[in-house]
Design a protein around this motif. Structure first.
Motif, PDB file in Angstrom:
ATOM      1  N   LYS A 242       0.837  -1.217   0.000  1.00  0.00           N
ATOM      2  CA  LYS A 242       0.000   0.000   0.000  1.00  0.00           C
ATOM      3  C   LYS A 242       0.864   1.256   0.000  1.00  0.00           C
ATOM      4  N   LEU A 243       1.930   1.245   0.808  1.00  0.00           N
ATOM      5  CA  LEU A 243       2.835   2.402   0.848  1.00  0.00           C
ATOM      6  C   LEU A 243       3.534   2.596  -0.499  1.00  0.00           C
ATOM      7  N   ASN A 244       3.891   1.492  -1.168  1.00  0.00           N
ATOM      8  CA  ASN A 244       4.468   1.601  -2.506  1.00  0.00           C
ATOM      9  C   ASN A 244       3.534   2.371  -3.432  1.00  0.00           C
ATOM     10  N   ASN A 245       2.266   2.018  -3.392  1.00  0.00           N
ATOM     11  CA  ASN A 245       1.279   2.671  -4.241  1.00  0.00           C
ATOM     12  C   ASN A 245       1.176   4.162  -3.922  1.00  0.00           C
ATOM     13  N   GLN A 246       1.087   4.487  -2.641  1.00  0.00           N
ATOM     14  CA  GLN A 246       0.952   5.883  -2.241  1.00  0.00           C
ATOM     15  C   GLN A 246       2.184   6.694  -2.617  1.00  0.00           C
ATOM     16  N   ILE A 247       3.363   6.111  -2.448  1.00  0.00           N
ATOM     17  CA  ILE A 247       4.607   6.836  -2.737  1.00  0.00           C
ATOM     18  C   ILE A 247       4.757   7.069  -4.240  1.00  0.00           C
ATOM     19  N   VAL A 248       4.460   6.067  -5.046  1.00  0.00           N
ATOM     20  CA  VAL A 248       4.573   6.220  -6.504  1.00  0.00           C
ATOM     21  C   VAL A 248       3.587   7.274  -7.011  1.00  0.00           C
ATOM     22  N   VAL A 249       2.347   7.223  -6.527  1.00  0.00           N
ATOM     23  CA  VAL A 249       1.341   8.194  -6.942  1.00  0.00           C
ATOM     24  C   VAL A 249       1.772   9.608  -6.547  1.00  0.00           C
ATOM     25  N   ALA A 250       2.262   9.763  -5.298  1.00  0.00           N
ATOM     26  CA  ALA A 250       2.703  11.079  -4.831  1.00  0.00           C
ATOM     27  C   ALA A 250       3.882  11.590  -5.642  1.00  0.00           C
TER      28      ALA A 250
ATOM     29  N   ALA B 264       6.101  15.562  -2.306  1.00  0.00           N
ATOM     30  CA  ALA B 264       7.092  14.882  -1.459  1.00  0.00           C
ATOM     31  C   ALA B 264       6.410  13.763  -0.673  1.00  0.00           C
ATOM     32  N   ALA B 265       7.098  12.635  -0.555  1.00  0.00           N
ATOM     33  CA  ALA B 265       6.549  11.491   0.184  1.00  0.00           C
ATOM     34  C   ALA B 265       7.578  10.981   1.188  1.00  0.00           C
ATOM     35  N   ASN B 266       8.344  11.922   1.764  1.00  0.00           N
ATOM     36  CA  ASN B 266       9.440  11.531   2.655  1.00  0.00           C
ATOM     37  C   ASN B 266       8.955  10.750   3.868  1.00  0.00           C
ATOM     38  N   GLU B 267       7.889  11.219   4.515  1.00  0.00           N
ATOM     39  CA  GLU B 267       7.386  10.549   5.708  1.00  0.00           C
ATOM     40  C   GLU B 267       6.851   9.156   5.374  1.00  0.00           C
ATOM     41  N   LEU B 268       6.212   9.024   4.200  1.00  0.00           N
ATOM     42  CA  LEU B 268       5.728   7.710   3.767  1.00  0.00           C
ATOM     43  C   LEU B 268       6.901   6.763   3.513  1.00  0.00           C
ATOM     44  N   GLN B 269       7.980   7.297   2.963  1.00  0.00           N
ATOM     45  CA  GLN B 269       9.163   6.467   2.730  1.00  0.00           C
ATOM     46  C   GLN B 269       9.795   6.024   4.050  1.00  0.00           C
TER      47      GLN B 269
ATOM     48  N   GLN C  62      10.739   1.587   7.830  1.00  0.00           N
ATOM     49  CA  GLN C  62      10.605   1.008   9.163  1.00  0.00           C
ATOM     50  C   GLN C  62       9.856  -0.316   9.106  1.00  0.00           C
ATOM     51  N   THR C  63       8.863  -0.412   8.230  1.00  0.00           N
ATOM     52  CA  THR C  63       8.111  -1.663   8.073  1.00  0.00           C
ATOM     53  C   THR C  63       8.991  -2.749   7.482  1.00  0.00           C
ATOM     54  N   ILE C  64       9.823  -2.386   6.507  1.00  0.00           N
ATOM     55  CA  ILE C  64      10.735  -3.361   5.906  1.00  0.00           C
ATOM     56  C   ILE C  64      11.768  -3.830   6.927  1.00  0.00           C
ATOM     57  N   LEU C  65      12.218  -2.908   7.775  1.00  0.00           N
ATOM     58  CA  LEU C  65      13.155  -3.298   8.830  1.00  0.00           C
ATOM     59  C   LEU C  65      12.507  -4.321   9.771  1.00  0.00           C
ATOM     60  N   SER C  66      11.234  -4.115  10.093  1.00  0.00           N
ATOM     61  CA  SER C  66      10.508  -5.084  10.925  1.00  0.00           C
ATOM     62  C   SER C  66      10.414  -6.431  10.229  1.00  0.00           C
ATOM     63  N   LEU C  67      10.173  -6.410   8.913  1.00  0.00           N
ATOM     64  CA  LEU C  67      10.109  -7.661   8.151  1.00  0.00           C
ATOM     65  C   LEU C  67      11.458  -8.374   8.147  1.00  0.00           C
ATOM     66  N   SER C  68      12.533  -7.611   8.055  1.00  0.00           N
ATOM     67  CA  SER C  68      13.858  -8.235   8.071  1.00  0.00           C
ATOM     68  C   SER C  68      14.119  -8.912   9.404  1.00  0.00           C
ATOM     69  N   GLU C  69      13.679  -8.288  10.488  1.00  0.00           N
ATOM     70  CA  GLU C  69      13.868  -8.890  11.805  1.00  0.00           C
ATOM     71  C   GLU C  69      12.962 -10.100  11.996  1.00  0.00           C
ATOM     72  N   LEU C  70      11.749 -10.024  11.473  1.00  0.00           N
ATOM     73  CA  LEU C  70      10.800 -11.117  11.646  1.00  0.00           C
ATOM     74  C   LEU C  70      11.177 -12.345  10.828  1.00  0.00           C
TER      75      LEU C  70
END
Length: 477
Positions: free
Chosen positions: A187-195, A201-206, A211-219
């Motif tokens: 979902k964030l990919n979609n929002q960032i590409v559209v923005a 600017a989509a800095n906060e979304l990035q 942070q979500t990807i970092l959680s996935l790496s740990e999980l």
């Protein structure tokens, strides 16, 4: 030649640009303690008087002020990739070391109340009977000590099974967390590409996506690659978890083991929901799979504990069967299964003492009811010597605890080394993308002075225009 009023626009663009710099600096300061936030920097660019001047143009081309060309995230892609890898490794080693610590807590060796000490008390109890084979008190004491040994083994087996069930429940939770995080990244990919395509600017979304990807790496040990359109693809092993705006899901195969005893007929299988192929999990889930799988850490420890229980039962029963009780009873087992099944071997979860009456203890090598009557403690004496047997339960248990200690110490060392590496990578990332309050305060003063100077320019030009418009032609009046 420039317009009389062009200076107003030049000063105005500076006001806008400096104000944008103040806003971005304020955003950095506000999020100095926000986890995952990346500091931002305003990039300014001078505006040309004419982008494509004509051949015979006579403009002085001084320029039309300043504009904010972009607000950039101070992020290093290489450090991000390194961070995902190192955090996945740290999560794996932390979970693995934590599991070994829990297993060590089950046995709590060395301790005066642990199984090793309990067995020593039991062997000492047999030795005390040797000198007083006709006295009931030492026999009653021995039975109590033997029951304590059996209970200690039962409790250890139950604790290992409880740890298995707890870790198995945790694995279900991790699967749900991974699937939700994957959907969030898509979902964030979609929002960032559209923005980005809209010029926003989509800095906060990035930051949120990172942070979500970092959680996935740990999980689950996920890795990520960025695409030209600004979206990020996430992988588990070499298989895609998130591709652009689409996310896949993982699941635990139906019928997977939920208890230690289930591992004799099935395993714990983590797979992709759409293809049912296996998932090469890393991170916390990788450590959990190593702990839970058939032949994994918990099953191995339970098998070793079963070996201790069966060795104890076999070695004691082999000698005990040849002895006689006071009433002449012989040929019985000292250790039996608590479920009464005589066709199966004794295990850690089923071992119990088969003698309840001290008078029924077969500790004599001769028959007290025979002719001649013989009542001695030779069998008890032989049993007490099992404490020093190299093939006895004590030796098997000591070997098990020794191997557990070595494995646990190795896991802790690897965890500490990996955590140190991860800390270094995090420090490098923070130096690149973290907010430094001192630096931001300097920027704040810089933009403040720039804003004040632009305002002074605007005031000066206004005063000049006032003189031109309102004072010209007033001479002689």
């Amino acid at each position: 030649m420039g317009s009389t009023f062009s200076g107003l626009n030049t000063a105005l663009t500076s006001l806008y640009a400096q104000r944008r710099g103040l806003d971005v600096t304020g955003q950095n300061i506000a999020n100095a303690n926000t986890e995952g936030y990346t500091r931002q920097r305003v990039t300014m660019q001078a505006q040309n008087a004419s982008l494509v001047p004509g051949i015979y143009a006579t403009t002085d081309a001084i320029g039309n002020g300043v504009t904010v060309s972009s607000v950039d995230r101070m992020r290093n892609a290489a450090l991000d990739q390194r961070s995902y890898t190192e955090h996945a490794n740290s999560a794996y080693h932390n979970a693995r070391a934590g599991a070994y610590n829990l297993i060590e807590d089950v046995f709590a060796e060395p301790s005066d109340t642990a199984l090793q000490a309990r067995m020593a008390d039991m062997w000492d109890g047999f030795n005390k009977i040797t000198t007083n084979p006709s006295v009931t008190a030492p026999k009653a004491s021995l039975l109590e000590e033997a029951n304590t040994v059996a209970s200690s083994i039962n409790d250890a087996a139950a604790s290992l099974n409880n740890q298995y069930e707890s870790a198995r429940t945790g694995l279900d939770t991790y699967v749900d967390d991974v699937n939700k995080a994957a959907e969030s990244v898509a979902k964030l990919n979609n929002q960032i590409v559209v923005a980005s395509k809209a010029g926003l600017a989509a800095n906060e979304l990035q930051d949120q996506r990172a942070q979500t990807i970092l959680s996935l790496s740990e999980l689950v040990g996920a890795s990520a690659t960025e695409t030209p359109d600004g979206s990020i693809n996430v992988f588990i092993g070499s298989s895609p978890l998130v591709s652009g705006f689409n996310a896949r899901s993982i699941e635990i195969a139906p019928g997977s083991a939920t208890r230690l005893e289930d591992l004799s007929t099935t395993d714990v299988n983590l797979r992709w929901s759409d293809t049912t192929t296996g998932v090469a999990a890393g991170g916390t889930m990788g450590a959990s799979m190593e702990l839970l799988a058939s032949g994994g850490t918990l099953q191995t420890m339970t098998s070793r504990l079963d070996k201790v229980a069966s060795t104890l039962a076999d070695t004691v029963n082999a000698i005990y069967k040849t002895g006689y009780a006071v009433d002449g009873t012989t040929g019985n087992d000292f250790f039996v299964r608590n479920d009464g099944d005589t066709t199966q071997a004794v295990t850690a979860s089923t071992i119990s003492v088969g003698v309840t009456d001290p008078a029924k203890l077969a500790i004599s090598s001769g028959d007290p009811t025979g002719t001649p009557k013989v009542l001695n403690g030779n069998i008890a004496d032989t049993l007490s010597e099992l404490a020093d047997s190299r093939s006895g339960a004590d030796s098997e248990y000591q070997s098990m605890i020794g191997e557990l200690g070595v494995s646990a110490q190795s896991a802790i060392r690897r965890r500490d080394v990996q955590n140190a590496v991860t800390d270094q990578v995090d420090a490098a990332r923070d130096a690149e993308s973290g907010v430094n309050i001192d630096e931001e305060m300097t920027n704040l003063l810089t933009y403040q002075r720039g804003y004040e100077a632009a305002g002074r320019v605007l005031t000066t030009i206004d005063s000049m225009l006032d003189q031109l418009i309102n004072r010209t032609g007033m001479v002689g009046r």
